[in-house]
Motif scaffolding. Structure first.
Motif, PDB file in Angstrom:
ATOM      1  N   ILE A  22       0.839  -1.204   0.000  1.00  0.00           N
ATOM      2  CA  ILE A  22       0.000   0.000   0.000  1.00  0.00           C
ATOM      3  C   ILE A  22       0.872   1.252   0.000  1.00  0.00           C
ATOM      4  N   CYS A  23       1.947   1.238   0.796  1.00  0.00           N
ATOM      5  CA  CYS A  23       2.873   2.373   0.803  1.00  0.00           C
ATOM      6  C   CYS A  23       3.512   2.562  -0.569  1.00  0.00           C
ATOM      7  N   ILE A  24       3.848   1.460  -1.224  1.00  0.00           N
ATOM      8  CA  ILE A  24       4.441   1.537  -2.565  1.00  0.00           C
ATOM      9  C   ILE A  24       3.438   2.118  -3.552  1.00  0.00           C
ATOM     10  N   LEU A  25       2.172   1.715  -3.432  1.00  0.00           N
ATOM     11  CA  LEU A  25       1.136   2.254  -4.330  1.00  0.00           C
ATOM     12  C   LEU A  25       0.997   3.760  -4.157  1.00  0.00           C
ATOM     13  N   ALA A  26       1.003   4.226  -2.912  1.00  0.00           N
ATOM     14  CA  ALA A  26       0.913   5.672  -2.664  1.00  0.00           C
ATOM     15  C   ALA A  26       2.120   6.396  -3.247  1.00  0.00           C
ATOM     16  N   ALA A  27       3.314   5.789  -3.118  1.00  0.00           N
ATOM     17  CA  ALA A  27       4.524   6.406  -3.666  1.00  0.00           C
ATOM     18  C   ALA A  27       4.478   6.457  -5.193  1.00  0.00           C
ATOM     19  N   ILE A  28       3.928   5.420  -5.818  1.00  0.00           N
ATOM     20  CA  ILE A  28       3.809   5.408  -7.275  1.00  0.00           C
ATOM     21  C   ILE A  28       2.894   6.527  -7.754  1.00  0.00           C
ATOM     22  N   ILE A  29       1.765   6.719  -7.059  1.00  0.00           N
ATOM     23  CA  ILE A  29       0.844   7.793  -7.439  1.00  0.00           C
ATOM     24  C   ILE A  29       1.513   9.151  -7.281  1.00  0.00           C
ATOM     25  N   ALA A  30       2.185   9.346  -6.137  1.00  0.00           N
ATOM     26  CA  ALA A  30       2.860  10.622  -5.900  1.00  0.00           C
ATOM     27  C   ALA A  30       3.935  10.880  -6.957  1.00  0.00           C
ATOM     28  N   SER A  31       4.639   9.838  -7.378  1.00  0.00           N
ATOM     29  CA  SER A  31       5.671   9.993  -8.412  1.00  0.00           C
ATOM     30  C   SER A  31       5.053  10.392  -9.743  1.00  0.00           C
ATOM     31  N   GLN A  32       3.905   9.811 -10.065  1.00  0.00           N
ATOM     32  CA  GLN A  32       3.237  10.179 -11.316  1.00  0.00           C
ATOM     33  C   GLN A  32       2.747  11.619 -11.300  1.00  0.00           C
ATOM     34  N   ILE A  33       2.334  12.095 -10.127  1.00  0.00           N
ATOM     35  CA  ILE A  33       1.841  13.468 -10.011  1.00  0.00           C
ATOM     36  C   ILE A  33       2.947  14.467 -10.363  1.00  0.00           C
ATOM     37  N   LEU A  34       4.191  14.121 -10.067  1.00  0.00           N
ATOM     38  CA  LEU A  34       5.308  15.027 -10.361  1.00  0.00           C
ATOM     39  C   LEU A  34       5.445  15.311 -11.850  1.00  0.00           C
ATOM     40  N   TYR A  35       4.958  14.419 -12.681  1.00  0.00           N
ATOM     41  CA  TYR A  35       5.113  14.568 -14.132  1.00  0.00           C
ATOM     42  C   TYR A  35       3.900  15.231 -14.793  1.00  0.00           C
ATOM     43  N   VAL A  36       2.873  15.508 -14.020  1.00  0.00           N
ATOM     44  CA  VAL A  36       1.648  16.074 -14.582  1.00  0.00           C
ATOM     45  C   VAL A  36       1.830  17.571 -14.830  1.00  0.00           C
ATOM     46  N   ARG A  37       1.358  18.033 -15.955  1.00  0.00           N
ATOM     47  CA  ARG A  37       1.381  19.453 -16.290  1.00  0.00           C
ATOM     48  C   ARG A  37      -0.013  19.907 -16.707  1.00  0.00           C
ATOM     49  N   GLU A  38      -0.193  21.228 -16.775  1.00  0.00           N
ATOM     50  CA  GLU A  38      -1.475  21.782 -17.194  1.00  0.00           C
ATOM     51  C   GLU A  38      -1.845  21.258 -18.578  1.00  0.00           C
ATOM     52  N   GLY A  39      -3.067  20.803 -18.702  1.00  0.00           N
ATOM     53  CA  GLY A  39      -3.544  20.268 -19.964  1.00  0.00           C
ATOM     54  C   GLY A  39      -3.445  18.761 -20.072  1.00  0.00           C
ATOM     55  N   ASP A  40      -2.696  18.123 -19.175  1.00  0.00           N
ATOM     56  CA  ASP A  40      -2.598  16.669 -19.196  1.00  0.00           C
ATOM     57  C   ASP A  40      -3.872  16.040 -18.650  1.00  0.00           C
ATOM     58  N   GLY A  41      -4.203  14.864 -19.136  1.00  0.00           N
ATOM     59  CA  GLY A  41      -5.349  14.137 -18.615  1.00  0.00           C
ATOM     60  C   GLY A  41      -5.052  13.559 -17.241  1.00  0.00           C
ATOM     61  N   VAL A  42      -6.007  13.648 -16.346  1.00  0.00           N
ATOM     62  CA  VAL A  42      -5.792  13.188 -14.964  1.00  0.00           C
ATOM     63  C   VAL A  42      -6.769  12.082 -14.579  1.00  0.00           C
ATOM     64  N   THR A  43      -7.568  11.613 -15.515  1.00  0.00           N
ATOM     65  CA  THR A  43      -8.573  10.596 -15.193  1.00  0.00           C
ATOM     66  C   THR A  43      -7.928   9.345 -14.626  1.00  0.00           C
ATOM     67  N   SER A  44      -6.830   8.909 -15.241  1.00  0.00           N
ATOM     68  CA  SER A  44      -6.154   7.701 -14.783  1.00  0.00           C
ATOM     69  C   SER A  44      -5.617   7.860 -13.367  1.00  0.00           C
ATOM     70  N   LEU A  45      -5.046   9.023 -13.053  1.00  0.00           N
ATOM     71  CA  LEU A  45      -4.505   9.248 -11.720  1.00  0.00           C
ATOM     72  C   LEU A  45      -5.604   9.320 -10.672  1.00  0.00           C
ATOM     73  N   LEU A  46      -6.704   9.992 -11.001  1.00  0.00           N
ATOM     74  CA  LEU A  46      -7.829  10.035 -10.065  1.00  0.00           C
ATOM     75  C   LEU A  46      -8.375   8.625  -9.821  1.00  0.00           C
ATOM     76  N   LEU A  47      -8.449   7.822 -10.868  1.00  0.00           N
ATOM     77  CA  LEU A  47      -8.901   6.438 -10.714  1.00  0.00           C
ATOM     78  C   LEU A  47      -7.964   5.671  -9.794  1.00  0.00           C
ATOM     79  N   GLN A  48      -6.663   5.860  -9.951  1.00  0.00           N
ATOM     80  CA  GLN A  48      -5.700   5.179  -9.088  1.00  0.00           C
ATOM     81  C   GLN A  48      -5.853   5.612  -7.635  1.00  0.00           C
ATOM     82  N   ILE A  49      -6.059   6.909  -7.404  1.00  0.00           N
ATOM     83  CA  ILE A  49      -6.256   7.407  -6.038  1.00  0.00           C
ATOM     84  C   ILE A  49      -7.504   6.796  -5.424  1.00  0.00           C
ATOM     85  N   PHE A  50      -8.587   6.743  -6.197  1.00  0.00           N
ATOM     86  CA  PHE A  50      -9.838   6.171  -5.694  1.00  0.00           C
ATOM     87  C   PHE A  50      -9.691   4.677  -5.411  1.00  0.00           C
TER      88      PHE A  50
END
Length: 432
Positions: free
Chosen positions: A109-137
């Motif tokens: 579970i800690c690894i999953l949270a770290a993976i999500i946080a790592s992906q957030i670092l690469y997000v920029r304005e205009g990028d799709g976030v549906t996949s990341l929100l799904l992962q968080i949920f």
């Protein structure tokens, strides 16, 4: 006059430094009071002291806006695939250990949270976030499933009482009389909500509680994403959504100790989003008023806490506008607060808290108990009782679980109040 204006300008432009020093002093004072008058809040003092000290030392580095390259699409894809593979591994572990959680599940579970946080670092304005929100949920639901179904029975201070009320509505189609439901005869929406889910899904009361409040407490945090996106951008919205779903208090209120107040917290998120949307249409106004009425009919004390929070937000907006001569939001806050006051006062005239206790005593008594006794109330106490002896490491982990969010929030507030950001942000949201 010019000297006074210059002094005020110097104070406002260095507000983050001033508040970090004051916060350090406040934390030191709280720790000192533990030894002087036995004020059992030293862990909160340590969190405030350390957060302000770290910000003061590293404040220049925190203001760096060096971006991580968004071209690493291959690495981003690897992170996303890794998340779903590890998620499936967690589901397999849960399915083979119904009432037991091995240490591997917590590590994953800690690894999953770290993976999500790592992906957030690469997000920029205009990028799709549906996949990341799904992962968080998915991660949030996974955590809640692991807690809620770790025991065959219900957990919580008065969980069986609320479950019996919801079951009575399912069986009879009516809210139980006041002799049975007590004050909740006037606050039945939570039990009606659970009963509706039980009837629609044709399931038992335990599953109905999870399908209603468990899922609602997760999916309502999309409002947190929208608020963070509006104030600070997509990255901040995603990070705020991740943190609110992993926060101990949100998990306890939404799963470990399910009460009508759990539903009020879901309403509160939508109200905050509607307020910060800055839209003046009739649709948004009607939405806020409807949600406010639903809160009043759901729980008394939690709604009162929400009211105090909203008053703080409005006071913060006024303070920001007065000091920096800027208008952050156009919502007519005074009229809304007035509506909230009238709604509460009108409904409280027909309800009661306790036949032997006034409302003021009911509010102040738990506050004094917490200040004197300390922060012992936790999910562990709900399950094992208040007399269990905890080791030092166990106590530290439990306290970190609810102090981690304020620790990072203090640093974030100070960064927002820095010279570079102060005229772009509203103190009102920080007071939330």
């Amino acid at each position: 006059m010019e000297t006074a204006k210059g002094y005020v300008e110097r104070v406002t432009t260095n507000l983050d430094v001033i508040l970090s020093v004051m916060g350090f002093g406040l934390g030191l004072l709280i720790i000192s009071l533990y030894y002087i008058i036995d004020l059992n809040q030293k862990d909160i003092g340590i969190a405030i002291l350390s957060s302000c000290l770290i910000y003061f030392i590293f404040r220049n580095k925190f203001k760096s806006e060096t971006a991580i390259s968004s071209r690493e699409d291959k690495f981003k894809s690897i992170l996303e695939i890794s998340f779903y593979l590890i998620f499936l591994a967690c589901v397999f572990i849960y399915s083979t250990n119904l009432y037991y959680r091995p240490i591997s599940s917590f590590i994953l579970i800690c690894i999953l949270a770290a993976i999500i946080a790592s992906q957030i670092l690469y997000v920029r304005e205009g990028d799709g976030v549906t996949s990341l929100l799904l992962q968080i949920f998915l991660l949030s639901i996974l955590i809640r499933v692991g807690i809620f179904y770790n025991f065959p029975s219900l957990m919580g201070y008065d969980a069986y009482f609320h479950a019996s009320m919801a079951r009575a509505i399912t069986d009879t189609g009516f809210v139980a009389p006041i002799e049975t439901s007590s004050k909740y005869f006037y606050y039945p929406l939570f039990h009606i909500f659970v009963s509706i889910i039980q009837v629609m899904s044709e399931t038992d009361i335990k599953d109905a509680i999870f399908y209603s409040i468990g899922f609602a407490s997760v999916f309502s945090t999309v409002g947190i994403y929208l608020i963070g996106k509006k104030l600070e951008g997509v990255q901040m919205g995603l990070l705020a959504t991740l943190l609110i779903n992993l926060n101990n208090h949100n998990i306890v209120a939404g799963i470990t100790n399910i009460t009508p107040g759990s539903l009020v917290l879901c309403y509160f998120i939508f109200i905050i989003y509607a307020i910060f949307s800055e839209k003046q249409s009739l649709r948004y106004t009607g939405f806020i008023l409807l949600i406010t009425v639903l809160m009043v009919l759901t729980h008394q004390l939690t709604t009162f806490v929400v009211f105090l929070s909203l008053v703080s937000i409005c006071a913060g907006k006024y303070l920001h506008n007065h000091v920096y001569k800027s208008l952050f939001a156009k919502t007519n806050n005074f009229n809304y607060i007035l509506f909230f006051v009238i709604s509460l006062q009108t409904y409280w005239m027909f309800t009661y808290v306790n036949s032997n206790t006034s409302f003021l005593e009911m509010v102040l008594s738990p506050l004094m108990d917490v200040l004197q006794i300390g922060s012992s109330y936790s999910s562990a106490e709900l399950i094992m009782g208040p007399l269990n002896n905890q080791e030092t490491l166990e106590t530290l982990l439990l306290h970190i679980s609810y102090l981690a969010l304020p620790f990072f929030a203090i640093g974030g507030v100070l960064a927002w109040l820095s010279r570079e950001n102060i005229k772009k942000k509203s103190i009102s949201f920080l007071l939330l």
